[in-house]
Write a protein that holds these residues in place. Structure first.
Motif, PDB file in Angstrom:
ATOM      1  N   MET A   1     -10.808  -4.916  -2.354  1.00  0.00           N
ATOM      2  CA  MET A   1     -10.155  -6.708  -3.312  1.00  0.00           C
ATOM      3  C   MET A   1     -11.790  -7.435  -2.770  1.00  0.00           C
TER       4      MET A   1
ATOM      5  N   ALA B   1      -7.353   6.995 -10.667  1.00  0.00           N
ATOM      6  CA  ALA B   1      -6.725   5.740 -10.639  1.00  0.00           C
ATOM      7  C   ALA B   1      -5.450   5.291  -9.461  1.00  0.00           C
ATOM      8  N   VAL B   2      -5.710   6.018  -8.708  1.00  0.00           N
ATOM      9  CA  VAL B   2      -5.050   6.043  -7.471  1.00  0.00           C
ATOM     10  C   VAL B   2      -5.272   4.780  -6.258  1.00  0.00           C
ATOM     11  N   CYS B   3      -6.690   4.158  -6.356  1.00  0.00           N
ATOM     12  CA  CYS B   3      -6.882   3.517  -5.082  1.00  0.00           C
ATOM     13  C   CYS B   3      -6.949   2.042  -5.409  1.00  0.00           C
ATOM     14  N   PRO B   4      -6.133   1.159  -4.356  1.00  0.00           N
ATOM     15  CA  PRO B   4      -5.515   0.184  -4.846  1.00  0.00           C
ATOM     16  C   PRO B   4      -6.887  -1.134  -4.494  1.00  0.00           C
ATOM     17  N   HIS B   5      -7.841  -0.561  -3.862  1.00  0.00           N
ATOM     18  CA  HIS B   5      -9.038  -1.457  -3.677  1.00  0.00           C
ATOM     19  C   HIS B   5     -10.724  -0.958  -5.248  1.00  0.00           C
ATOM     20  N   ARG B   6     -10.121  -0.252  -5.979  1.00  0.00           N
ATOM     21  CA  ARG B   6     -11.181  -0.057  -7.103  1.00  0.00           C
ATOM     22  C   ARG B   6     -12.617   0.557  -6.065  1.00  0.00           C
TER      23      ARG B   6
ATOM     24  N   CYS C   1     -12.897   0.081   1.502  1.00  0.00           N
ATOM     25  CA  CYS C   1     -12.167   0.774   1.801  1.00  0.00           C
ATOM     26  C   CYS C   1     -10.548   0.260   2.768  1.00  0.00           C
ATOM     27  N   MET C   2      -9.264   0.104   2.471  1.00  0.00           N
ATOM     28  CA  MET C   2      -8.316   0.146   3.795  1.00  0.00           C
ATOM     29  C   MET C   2      -7.387   1.157   4.335  1.00  0.00           C
ATOM     30  N   GLU C   3      -7.983   2.616   4.022  1.00  0.00           N
ATOM     31  CA  GLU C   3      -7.593   3.936   4.493  1.00  0.00           C
ATOM     32  C   GLU C   3      -5.962   3.941   4.367  1.00  0.00           C
ATOM     33  N   CYS C   4      -5.388   4.210   3.021  1.00  0.00           N
ATOM     34  CA  CYS C   4      -4.354   3.815   2.626  1.00  0.00           C
ATOM     35  C   CYS C   4      -3.814   5.715   2.619  1.00  0.00           C
ATOM     36  N   GLY C   5      -5.150   6.490   2.338  1.00  0.00           N
ATOM     37  CA  GLY C   5      -4.669   7.522   2.036  1.00  0.00           C
ATOM     38  C   GLY C   5      -4.557   8.041   0.543  1.00  0.00           C
ATOM     39  N   ALA C   6      -4.630   7.536  -0.170  1.00  0.00           N
ATOM     40  CA  ALA C   6      -3.982   8.250  -1.381  1.00  0.00           C
ATOM     41  C   ALA C   6      -4.912   9.253  -1.986  1.00  0.00           C
TER      42      ALA C   6
ATOM     43  N   ASN D   1      -3.931  12.748  -3.341  1.00  0.00           N
ATOM     44  CA  ASN D   1      -4.074  13.340  -4.555  1.00  0.00           C
ATOM     45  C   ASN D   1      -5.451  13.955  -5.094  1.00  0.00           C
TER      46      ASN D   1
END
Lengths: 91, 333
Positions: free
Chosen positions: A1, A28-33, A50-55, A59
């Motif tokens: 962000m 595609a999956v990263c919410p922080h681009r 990176c917030m380490e969501c793991g998506a 994938n």
């Protein structure tokens, strides 16, 4: 962000470009681009976001990305510190 | 619910895509944290509008706030909603906990006989569920191709018409989104209020002057400090987040210091150590609540939060102990 930043040099994100097949799922999956695919390979644009969501790691078809995912919840981390409170959860 | 739709597999309940009064009241209750842990929808297949065999299938969680956001965003559209059993948790948290998963989606695809309801083989997943869903597992297990749609349900109509774009893929944390979580933060503060009330009563009983007015005045001072700390850390901090420093604890402490200056102004009169102890408690509580708010943001990583905690928790514990000592010391003056 772009507008919000927490601490730097802490994220567990590790990326091995040699394993990348350029499928673009991480981008595609990263919410922080954080990822972008350029010339058939993913590139890390902004590691500190990176917030380490793991998506991305979940994938990635070739295991080129590794990250230790978790919940950034203070109460949960304290419970993790306490030896008698294993496996509890919050939120 | 506004009726049923006959399909090749079974009767599918048709949902309203405009809110009715009970939805709005339920949303308020959930936002206030009153029953947000049992605000669930039955998992399964639902119809929005009058979908047919070619209509898209949107996958979502069975938290009712999530389900409502999705169906209200799809007003005027004809499509299917496949609701996964996430134990009443939103998509992102359920993904992290493993309940919004490929297995959970496959289970619902099979249970609902989805392959007989639609002729295509495509599921649209919320992007934020990707931390729990390995998309290729779904195709392997049941033949449906899982694609990740937008982050926000409100972008679904645009996504269905034009496909994905960058803006739909990135999470945001706007003033409006931050304000939406403040009521829960405040209401969940009731435990803190209760514990600090008990502590305030005990600390107020230590001292030579044990008349009822003196004790009540001390409790009043402690509760003023607690209230100010709660407002600073759980309401002001989230709202002012873009102006706060990187360390949440430091920002919370700074706001708490501003709040502490109000303690002698609006609280009952007391000796200076008691006022200092009460003010220090406001700072400490605000700092802790701000640190705790990391769990409500969409950008702090667990590694970052743990690092911040290792640095600040010792200070907070020390400050809490010192504030209690100062408070009691004031009772003896």
């Amino acid at each position: 962000m772009k507008t919000f930043r927490h601490l730097e040099n802490v994220a567990t994100l590790a990326y091995d470009q040699d394993k990348c097949v350029g499928c673009g799922l991480c981008a595609a999956v990263c919410p922080h681009r954080i990822f972008a695919v350029e010339d058939g390979k993913a590139r890390v644009l902004d590691r500190e976001a990176c917030m380490e969501c793991g998506a991305c790691a979940l994938n990635c078809p070739t295991g080129a990305i590794e990250v230790t995912p978790g919940v950034g919840c203070a109460q949960l981390i304290i419970q993790g510190w306490l030896p008698w409170k294993k496996g509890t959860s919050c939120c | 619910m506004q009726g049923f739709l006959e399909t090749a597999a079974k009767r599918v309940p048709q949902v309203r895509t405009r809110p009715v009064l009970p939805d709005l009241l339920g949303t308020c209750r959930a936002r206030l944290g009153l029953d947000r842990n049992r605000y669930k929808v039955n998992p399964g297949l639902y119809a929005a509008g009058r979908p047919g065999s070619e209509s898209p299938v949107i996958v979502t969680a069975n938290y009712k706030l999530t389900f409502d956001t999705v169906r209200f965003a799809l007003h005027g559209r004809d499509l299917w909603l496949l609701v996964v059993d996430t134990r009443g948790i939103n998509v992102w948290c359920a993904g992290g906990k493993g309940t919004f998963s490929a297995e959970g989606i496959i289970e619902q695809v099979r249970k609902t006989g989805l392959e007989r309801v639609v002729s295509h083989r495509r599921l649209i997943l919320p992007q934020l569920g990707a931390n729990g869903v390995r998309a290729r597992d779904i195709r392997k297990a049941c033949g449906f191709e899982a694609v990740f749609g937008p982050v926000r349900a409100e972008d679904l109509p645009r996504y269905l018409d034009q496909g994905i774009d960058e803006a739909m893929r990135e999470v945001t944390f706007t003033l409006r989104e931050r304000a939406a979580v403040v009521p829960v933060e405040l209401v969940l503060g009731w435990k803190l209020i209760l514990y600090s009330f008990i502590a305030a009563v005990l600390l107020s009983l230590m001292g030579p002057e044990l008349s009822l007015p003196a004790i009540l005045s001390r409790i009043g001072l402690a509760m003023t400090a607690t209230g100010l700390g709660l407002i600073c850390g759980a309401a002001l901090f989230p709202l002012l987040l873009p102006r706060m420093p990187r360390f949440f604890s430091a920002g919370g402490a700074a706001l708490g210091l501003a709040g502490a200056l109000l303690v002698p102004v609006i609280g009952p009169a007391a000796a200076w150590p008691s006022l200092a102890g009460a003010g220090l408690w406001t700072v400490t509580l605000s700092s802790w609540l701000a640190l705790n708010f990391t769990g409500s943001t969409p950008y702090t990583s667990p590694s970052g939060v743990e690092k911040e905690m290792r640095r600040f928790i010792p200070w907070m514990s020390g400050a809490a102990a010192l504030s209690a000592i100062l408070f009691v010391w004031g009772n003896f003056l």
